[in-house]
Design an enzyme around this catalytic site. Structure first.
Site, mmCIF file in Angstrom:
data_model
loop_
_atom_site.group_PDB
_atom_site.id
_atom_site.type_symbol
_atom_site.label_atom_id
_atom_site.label_comp_id
_atom_site.label_asym_id
_atom_site.label_seq_id
_atom_site.Cartn_x
_atom_site.Cartn_y
_atom_site.Cartn_z
ATOM 1 N N HIS A 34 0.396 2.747 3.497
ATOM 2 C CA HIS A 34 -0.428 1.964 3.695
ATOM 3 C C HIS A 34 -0.784 0.466 2.923
ATOM 4 O O HIS A 34 -0.761 0.850 1.959
ATOM 5 C CB HIS A 34 -1.911 2.834 4.235
ATOM 6 C CG HIS A 34 -2.924 2.514 3.523
ATOM 7 N ND1 HIS A 34 -3.757 2.003 5.175
ATOM 8 C CD2 HIS A 34 -4.444 2.107 3.298
ATOM 9 C CE1 HIS A 34 -3.946 1.440 5.453
ATOM 10 N NE2 HIS A 34 -4.981 1.517 4.203
ATOM 11 N N SER A 35 -0.713 -0.362 3.466
ATOM 12 C CA SER A 35 -1.326 -1.499 2.305
ATOM 13 C C SER A 35 -0.613 -2.080 1.330
ATOM 14 O O SER A 35 0.968 -1.812 2.140
ATOM 15 C CB SER A 35 -2.824 -1.599 1.988
ATOM 16 O OG SER A 35 -3.238 -2.801 1.200
ATOM 17 N N LEU A 36 -0.358 -2.217 -0.061
ATOM 18 C CA LEU A 36 0.728 -1.918 -1.288
ATOM 19 C C LEU A 36 1.437 -1.016 -0.253
ATOM 20 O O LEU A 36 2.572 -1.405 -0.042
ATOM 21 C CB LEU A 36 0.275 -1.485 -2.397
ATOM 22 C CG LEU A 36 1.311 -1.462 -2.958
ATOM 23 C CD1 LEU A 36 2.310 -2.977 -3.562
ATOM 24 C CD2 LEU A 36 0.758 -0.634 -4.337
ATOM 25 N N SER A 65 0.579 0.365 7.789
ATOM 26 C CA SER A 65 -0.138 0.307 8.438
ATOM 27 C C SER A 65 -1.332 -0.610 7.001
ATOM 28 O O SER A 65 -1.112 -0.679 5.960
ATOM 29 C CB SER A 65 -0.862 2.024 7.794
ATOM 30 O OG SER A 65 -1.938 2.083 7.620
#
Length: 297
Positions: A139-141, A167
């Protein structure tokens, strides 16, 4: 007053076990959201739409899923996921340095070094131990780490990468425009509060703030400085997930992940904002489990 005394008994226990849990993310939204009335939807390139929803069915034994957290978080974030994971879904969280039991280790500051370390790490070795294909979620990073890890696995190992779940992140070619990592402490924390939608009480305690900030800054720097290792797509299919109310990652930027794979691409939206996955892990698990179950058949 000792810094843990600033918290209640339950909070002290949780923070001691995982000081990064619940912090949200400098590039995310950790607050609560009003969920939309309309059901979430999923669209497939070359396929039909469907709602991911909750799914607690028993699945055939799927490929193990290596899990990578968002900035500031550790492997402990995925404990709840392991508790609600459907039978047959094997989650293998990666513990990055600088957090939880690895607090004394310096955190990574660039994606390449993080991927190199993960290639040698126990999570990937455990995932591939049975000579089964491996999936990855981030997710993200964690999404860009998952993508570059998948590329490295495909190019440099004999492990089969079965699926990549990304994500809360724009596609690699879209990058991130904001720069927050080098702000002074006050501005940095203000940026955290602005984007997360709340101020975590840990940041109001000097000792705890000093413990958390170096890793959070390093994670943010790693994400903001990320450039794709190669312009070429990976072979593994990609599923991109996004909170329908995410104001940080647009639908257009998320759907551009289709350009990052030469395989199939699926796009799913779930109720919530940028940090939707903190509110309803079962919905995310439903997407992962049903996707892997379909690929097994």
């Amino acid at each position: 007053m000792p810094f843990y005394d600033a918290f209640g008994a339950d909070e002290r226990t949780a923070l001691a076990a995982d000081p990064f849990s619940g912090l949200g993310e400098i590039v995310g939204s950790g607050g609560r959201h009003d969920l939309p009335a309309d059901p979430a939807w999923m669209s497939r390139r070359g396929g039909r739409s469907r709602s991911p929803g909750h799914d607690r069915r028993r699945y055939r034994m799927s490929d193990p899923v290596v899990c990578l957290p968002y900035a500031g978080a550790g492997a402990g974030f995925f404990r709840t996921w392991q508790e609600v994971a459907p039978t047959g879904v094997d989650l293998l969280p990666v513990q990055l340095p600088g957090r939880e039991e690895r607090t004394d280790e310096p955190p990574h500051r660039d994606v390449r070094s993080a991927v190199e370390a993960m290639l040698r790490g126990t999570a990937l070795r455990n995932a591939a131990a049975g000579r089964r294909p491996v999936a990855v979620f981030g997710h993200s990073l964690g999404a860009v780490l998952a993508f570059e890890l998948a590329r490295a696995v495909e190019e440099r190992t004999e492990i089969t990468m079965s699926h990549v779940f990304v994500s809360g992140s724009p596609a690699p070619a879209r990058g991130r425009a904001a720069r927050s990592a080098d702000l002074d402490t006050g501005e940095f924390l203000a940026r955290v509060e602005e984007l997360a939608g709340y101020r975590h009480p840990a940041f109001d305690v000097a000792e705890f703030r000093e413990l958390l900030l170096p890793t959070l800054r390093a994670d943010v720097a790693m994400h903001e400085s990320y450039k794709p290792v190669s312009p070429h797509p990976i072979d593994a299919p990609i599923t991109c997930l996004r909170g329908v109310e995410d104001t940080l990652v647009s639908r257009e930027d998320a759907m551009a992940w289709a350009e990052a794979t030469s395989g199939s691409f699926t796009y799913a939206e779930l109720p919530g904002g940028h940090m939707y996955l903190t509110e309803d892990p079962e919905a995310v698990m439903g997407v992962i489990a049903s996707t892997l179950d379909s690929s097994c058949g």
